[in-house]
Motif scaffolding. Structure first.
Motif, PDB file in Angstrom:
ATOM      1  N   SER A  10     -41.191 105.053 -54.476  1.00  0.00           N
ATOM      2  CA  SER A  10     -41.839 103.898 -55.106  1.00  0.00           C
ATOM      3  C   SER A  10     -42.504 103.017 -54.053  1.00  0.00           C
ATOM      4  O   SER A  10     -43.626 102.528 -54.249  1.00  0.00           O
ATOM      5  CB  SER A  10     -40.807 103.081 -55.891  1.00  0.00           C
ATOM      6  OG  SER A  10     -40.278 103.829 -56.967  1.00  0.00           O
ATOM      7  N   GLU A  11     -41.821 102.831 -52.917  1.00  0.00           N
ATOM      8  CA  GLU A  11     -42.398 102.025 -51.835  1.00  0.00           C
ATOM      9  C   GLU A  11     -43.677 102.669 -51.298  1.00  0.00           C
ATOM     10  O   GLU A  11     -44.663 101.974 -51.008  1.00  0.00           O
ATOM     11  CB  GLU A  11     -41.383 101.869 -50.701  1.00  0.00           C
ATOM     12  CG  GLU A  11     -40.134 101.080 -51.055  1.00  0.00           C
ATOM     13  CD  GLU A  11     -40.434  99.620 -51.329  1.00  0.00           C
ATOM     14  OE1 GLU A  11     -41.322  99.063 -50.664  1.00  0.00           O
ATOM     15  OE2 GLU A  11     -39.787  99.051 -52.229  1.00  0.00           O
ATOM     16  N   THR A  45     -42.655  96.655 -46.136  1.00  0.00           N
ATOM     17  CA  THR A  45     -42.333  97.371 -44.902  1.00  0.00           C
ATOM     18  C   THR A  45     -40.843  97.368 -44.621  1.00  0.00           C
ATOM     19  O   THR A  45     -40.248  98.404 -44.321  1.00  0.00           O
ATOM     20  CB  THR A  45     -43.091  96.753 -43.711  1.00  0.00           C
ATOM     21  OG1 THR A  45     -44.488  96.771 -43.998  1.00  0.00           O
ATOM     22  CG2 THR A  45     -42.823  97.536 -42.442  1.00  0.00           C
ATOM     23  N   GLN A  46     -40.210  96.204 -44.721  1.00  0.00           N
ATOM     24  CA  GLN A  46     -38.782  96.107 -44.414  1.00  0.00           C
ATOM     25  C   GLN A  46     -37.957  96.978 -45.341  1.00  0.00           C
ATOM     26  O   GLN A  46     -37.061  97.707 -44.914  1.00  0.00           O
ATOM     27  CB  GLN A  46     -38.327  94.650 -44.521  1.00  0.00           C
ATOM     28  CG  GLN A  46     -36.871  94.439 -44.094  1.00  0.00           C
ATOM     29  CD  GLN A  46     -36.641  94.777 -42.626  1.00  0.00           C
ATOM     30  OE1 GLN A  46     -37.417  94.375 -41.764  1.00  0.00           O
ATOM     31  NE2 GLN A  46     -35.610  95.561 -42.350  1.00  0.00           N
ATOM     32  N   ALA A  47     -38.276  96.943 -46.637  1.00  0.00           N
ATOM     33  CA  ALA A  47     -37.538  97.763 -47.603  1.00  0.00           C
ATOM     34  C   ALA A  47     -37.708  99.247 -47.290  1.00  0.00           C
ATOM     35  O   ALA A  47     -36.738 100.013 -47.316  1.00  0.00           O
ATOM     36  CB  ALA A  47     -38.020  97.453 -49.017  1.00  0.00           C
ATOM     37  N   LEU A  66     -51.909 111.040 -51.588  1.00  0.00           N
ATOM     38  CA  LEU A  66     -51.426 110.051 -50.620  1.00  0.00           C
ATOM     39  C   LEU A  66     -50.782 110.718 -49.403  1.00  0.00           C
ATOM     40  O   LEU A  66     -50.612 110.083 -48.360  1.00  0.00           O
ATOM     41  CB  LEU A  66     -50.410 109.107 -51.278  1.00  0.00           C
ATOM     42  CG  LEU A  66     -50.955 108.161 -52.359  1.00  0.00           C
ATOM     43  CD1 LEU A  66     -49.822 107.349 -52.966  1.00  0.00           C
ATOM     44  CD2 LEU A  66     -52.019 107.235 -51.768  1.00  0.00           C
ATOM     45  N   ALA A  67     -50.436 112.001 -49.532  1.00  0.00           N
ATOM     46  CA  ALA A  67     -49.829 112.733 -48.419  1.00  0.00           C
ATOM     47  C   ALA A  67     -50.865 113.286 -47.447  1.00  0.00           C
ATOM     48  O   ALA A  67     -50.505 113.828 -46.401  1.00  0.00           O
ATOM     49  CB  ALA A  67     -48.968 113.876 -48.946  1.00  0.00           C
ATOM     50  N   PRO A 127     -46.530 102.723 -45.468  1.00  0.00           N
ATOM     51  CA  PRO A 127     -47.283 103.761 -44.747  1.00  0.00           C
ATOM     52  C   PRO A 127     -46.610 105.133 -44.768  1.00  0.00           C
ATOM     53  O   PRO A 127     -45.460 105.272 -44.344  1.00  0.00           O
ATOM     54  CB  PRO A 127     -47.358 103.208 -43.317  1.00  0.00           C
ATOM     55  CG  PRO A 127     -47.185 101.733 -43.464  1.00  0.00           C
ATOM     56  CD  PRO A 127     -46.215 101.558 -44.603  1.00  0.00           C
ATOM     57  N   VAL A 128     -47.327 106.120 -45.256  1.00  0.00           N
ATOM     58  CA  VAL A 128     -46.777 107.468 -45.336  1.00  0.00           C
ATOM     59  C   VAL A 128     -46.468 108.022 -43.953  1.00  0.00           C
ATOM     60  O   VAL A 128     -45.558 108.844 -43.784  1.00  0.00           O
ATOM     61  CB  VAL A 128     -47.746 108.401 -46.105  1.00  0.00           C
ATOM     62  CG1 VAL A 128     -49.033 108.613 -45.319  1.00  0.00           C
ATOM     63  CG2 VAL A 128     -47.096 109.741 -46.414  1.00  0.00           C
ATOM     64  N   GLY A 129     -47.177 107.555 -42.934  1.00  0.00           N
ATOM     65  CA  GLY A 129     -46.930 108.014 -41.577  1.00  0.00           C
ATOM     66  C   GLY A 129     -45.529 107.711 -41.084  1.00  0.00           C
ATOM     67  O   GLY A 129     -45.033 108.369 -40.159  1.00  0.00           O
TER      68      GLY A 129
END
Length: 222
Positions: free
Chosen positions: A32-33, A3-5, A68-69, A39-41
């Motif tokens: 990549s993340e 999440t942080q990255a 994933l989108a 989270p894509v949102g």
């Protein structure tokens, strides 16, 4: 889930949206993340940033994410109407992969972009029309306003259910209406599994989007 990255990368893209040497690597790292569970949102922060460059980057990411989108489909109508041709181009790919019957109005938007002023967008829509499932085309056509584009979409759908007449496709491909030529090229693509003749004919089309589409489709790279 990094999440942080992912958050840091989004902030970097927003802060340096016009610096390609920064945004390019950051976007690839963010992709990549996203594949790893970010989270894509969270891309909404870029999509609603008001910065066209950031919106373009976010839409490219969505186009690269495949299924994933899907959670972001509600964002796509605005992207299909975006002033940037690149944003519209990338958004079409998201609909091709994730569009379902309930997204009929969004699919109709894509079909209407067959008349877009930008050659690249029309090329991407041509690819959509050639590759879309029959169910996707039916859902989109049902939401089109009466007129030439709706008639062409319904004609394209009929080819999936009836024995196609190659002469009819060829007549549209060589006719004076540029939108009809585009739909005919899509028909040639859809029919090419059985006969590549029409697509081979389209390779010599004057329309750039049709010519390059036919070349790409025949080579299997579209």
């Amino acid at each position: 889930m990094q999440t942080q990255a992912g958050d840091d990368l989004i902030q970097r893209i927003r802060a340096h949206s016009h610096a390609d040497d920064v945004v390019g690597p950051a976007a690839n790292d963010l992709l990549s993340e996203l594949y790893e569970g970010y989270p894509v949102g969270n891309l909404a922060g870029l999509l609603h940033s008001g910065d066209d460059s950031a919106v373009r980057t976010a839409t490219w990411l969505l186009s690269e994410l495949g299924e994933l989108a899907a959670p972001m489909m509600d964002e796509i109508p605005a992207l299909l109407a975006h002033p940037s041709a690149q944003v519209r181009f990338y958004a079409v790919e998201v609909v091709l992969v994730n569009g379902e019957a309930r997204h009929g109005p969004t699919i109709a938007q894509v079909i209407n972009l067959s008349t877009d002023y930008d050659t690249g967008v029309r090329w991407r829509v041509l690819g959509f029309l050639a590759a879309a499932s029959t169910d996707q085309l039916v859902a989109g056509a049902a939401n089109l306003a009466a007129g030439p584009v709706k008639e062409l979409a319904e004609w394209l759908i009929r080819l999936d259910f009836e024995e196609p007449d190659p002469r009819e496709v060829l007549a549209r491909l060589e006719g004076p209406d540029p939108t009809a030529r585009l739909f005919a090229a899509a028909a040639a693509g859809r029919l090419s599994e059985e006969d590549t003749g029409l697509l081979e004919h389209a390779v010599n089309a004057e329309d750039e989007e049709i010519r390059t589409f036919a070349q790409s489709w025949l080579s299997g790279s579209d």
